[in-house]
Design an enzyme around this catalytic site. Structure first.
Site, PDB file in Angstrom:
ATOM      1  CD  GLU A 132      75.744  59.824  76.911  1.00 48.96           C
ATOM      2  OE1 GLU A 132      76.452  59.731  78.180  1.00 48.96           O
ATOM      3  OE2 GLU A 132      75.868  59.185  76.150  1.00 48.96           O
ATOM      4  CE  LYS A 170      87.070  62.235  65.539  1.00 50.22           C
ATOM      5  NZ  LYS A 170      87.443  60.791  65.807  1.00 50.22           N
ATOM      6  CB  CYS A 194      78.199  56.429  80.355  1.00 48.36           C
ATOM      7  SG  CYS A 194      77.490  56.860  78.874  1.00 48.36           S
TER       8      CYS A 194
END
Length: 479
Positions: free
Chosen positions: A251, A178, A285
């Site tokens: 993650e 998705k 990130c």
């Protein structure tokens, strides 16, 4: 005259389909703020269909030889390379990213990563067979886990999709992926390209929102759930997956410390940190957004970084001079602006700190100094083009500040002292430590963190092994 919106569709069992109930969601180009497409808002029926297709395809794909899986992935890599312009255009429209940088900095590593996992498919090994009990031979089998439910983020929609499907498929699993509801276009295009390569049902794409992802993770079919996203989303996935003991690969967020000592090459540090902090609008990130500088060079560093920020340009995707494009969506723009609006009185905005223009979701490259360790902007992930600067007195305090957050994904150390670099890399509690650089990634090395940054590895043989399970087979030598 109105422009007809592009119609994106799910890819399930080798067919492109609308949501079963016909629901759609608008897809907005963040560089313009305008709707350019619709995508399915998939519900339980769509998730059921995708899981059934993946489950039906699994036995056949599991039983292919590693060389067959390698050939398929190499074909996908070649096809992506051949249609690079289309993929870059779709990704840029998805995200507002600069076309040139997406073509040079994202597409080539993405193709290389697929080729890496193609090679890894033929290198799965267990321990050698042996007799650990008299009259018995033991064998270790390494097998695919089954159907994998995967949820990709909006900051790197194409590349994160690759990080998910490539190792899973290389290991013999099937996938239901998705994309984010704000960035489905490039993933749907990838499905179109993959369609001519993989058997039906091996790779499936279901578009939708948070509820769609929740339905995927809670579904009884997948053996594994993998997500790249926020800490909150990761915690929800882990909780949902625990109900039927699914494997989980997370993650999550980051708050990378960038520790600059007094002997660092200041000019190089400023230049590289500015790029690593502002690239992709800081929506990474691992971004270099939390800088810790020795007190003796603090003022000089801040002045140089503020100058670099002022010279950094954001703008439309076709502008060759821009380093980054817009934030992904209006909520993200509001979040970034909110951090600046709530700054404590002791903080100082050295550069930026404001929205750019009134079209799209652009935010100026920003530098904030004068911060304390417990300030909100130090402890929480901004996920925008904002670099904070703190000062430290010595190595011990630098380490204390660096480790003093709940995230533990990436970090960097800037020094000419080899011993200091080695001490810091040993004691920094982060999944990656760069020395005199920040943000390079290679397919052969693992990416993943500790603490609230999640668990499991992307890329590398470690990331590949995460998509396998280990079985012990013991046989009697007496027949």
């Amino acid at each position: 005259m109105t422009t007809e919106l592009r119609r994106l569709r799910n890819y399930i069992g080798g067919e492109f389909k609308d949501a079963a109930d016909g629901r759609t969601t608008d897809v907005v180009n963040p560089a313009t703020g305008e709707v350019y497409a619709t995508a399915p808002l998939s519900g339980q029926a769509d998730v059921d269909a995708a899981m059934a297709a993946a489950a039906a395809a699994f036995p056949g794909w599991r039983d292919t030889t590693p060389s067959e899986r390698q050939k398929a992935l190499l074909k996908i890599a070649d096809a992506f390379e051949a249609r690079a312009d289309e993929l870059v255009a779709a990704e840029s429209e998805n995200t507002g990213k600069p076309l040139g940088l997406t073509a040079s900095e994202e597409l080539p590593p993405m193709v290389d990563q697929i080729r890496f996992f193609a090679g890894a498919a033929r290198l799965l090994e267990g321990r050698s067979a042996g007799e650990y009990m008299e009259g018995m031979t033991s064998i270790i089998r390494r097998e695919p886990v089954g159907v994998c439910a995967q949820v990709a983020p909006w900051n790197y929609p194409m590349m994160m999709a690759v990080w998910k499907f490539a190792p899973a498929i290389a290991a013999g699993n099937t996938v239901v992926l998705k994309p984010s509801d704000t960035t489905p276009a490039s993933t749907v295009l990838m499905a179109e390209i993959i369609d001519s390569v993989l058997p039906k049902g091996v790779f499936n794409v279901v578009c939708g929102d948070r509820e769609t992802g929740k339905a995927m993770v809670e579904h009884s079919t997948p053996a594994m759930a993998s997500i790249t996203g926020s800490v909150r989303a990761g915690m929800q996935v882990a909780e949902s997956a625990s109900k039927d003991v699914k494997r989980v690969h997370l993650e999550l967020g980051g708050k990378a410390p960038v520790v600059v000592f007094e002997d660092a090459d200041l000019a190089k540090a400023v230049e590289d940190i500015a790029v690593a902090g502002y690239f992709n609008a800081g929506q990474d990130c691992t971004a270099a957004t939390r800088v810790l500088v020795h007190e003796s060079i603090h003022d000089e560093f801040v002045a140089a970084l503020a100058k670099a920020a002022a010279e950094t340009k954001t703008g439309q995707p076709d502008d060759e001079d821009v380093l980054y494009g817009p934030l992904n969506n209006p909520n993200q723009l509001q979040q970034v602006a909110g951090f600046i609006e709530r700054l404590p009185a002791h903080a100082k905005v050295e550069a930026g700190g404001h929205r750019v223009g009134d079209k799209g979701f652009f935010y100026a490259p920003t530098v904030v100094s004068g911060l304390k360790q417990d300030d909100e902007i130090i402890q929480n992930e901004v996920f925008g083009p904002v670099i904070t600067v703190q000062s430290f007195t010595d190595e011990s305090q630098a380490l204390e500040y660096a480790n003093g957050v709940e995230f533990a994904l990436a970090s960097s150390v800037w020094t000419k002292d080899h011993g200091r670099a080695m001490r810091m890399s040993k004691n920094l509690d982060f999944g990656c430590v760069w020395i005199n650089t920040h943000i390079p990634l290679v397919a052969e090395m693992p990416h993943g963190g500790f603490k609230k940054s999640g668990y499991g590895k992307d890329l590398s043989a470690y990331g590949f092994e995460d998509y396998t399970r280990i079985k012990h087979v013991m046989t009697s030598l007496d027949g």
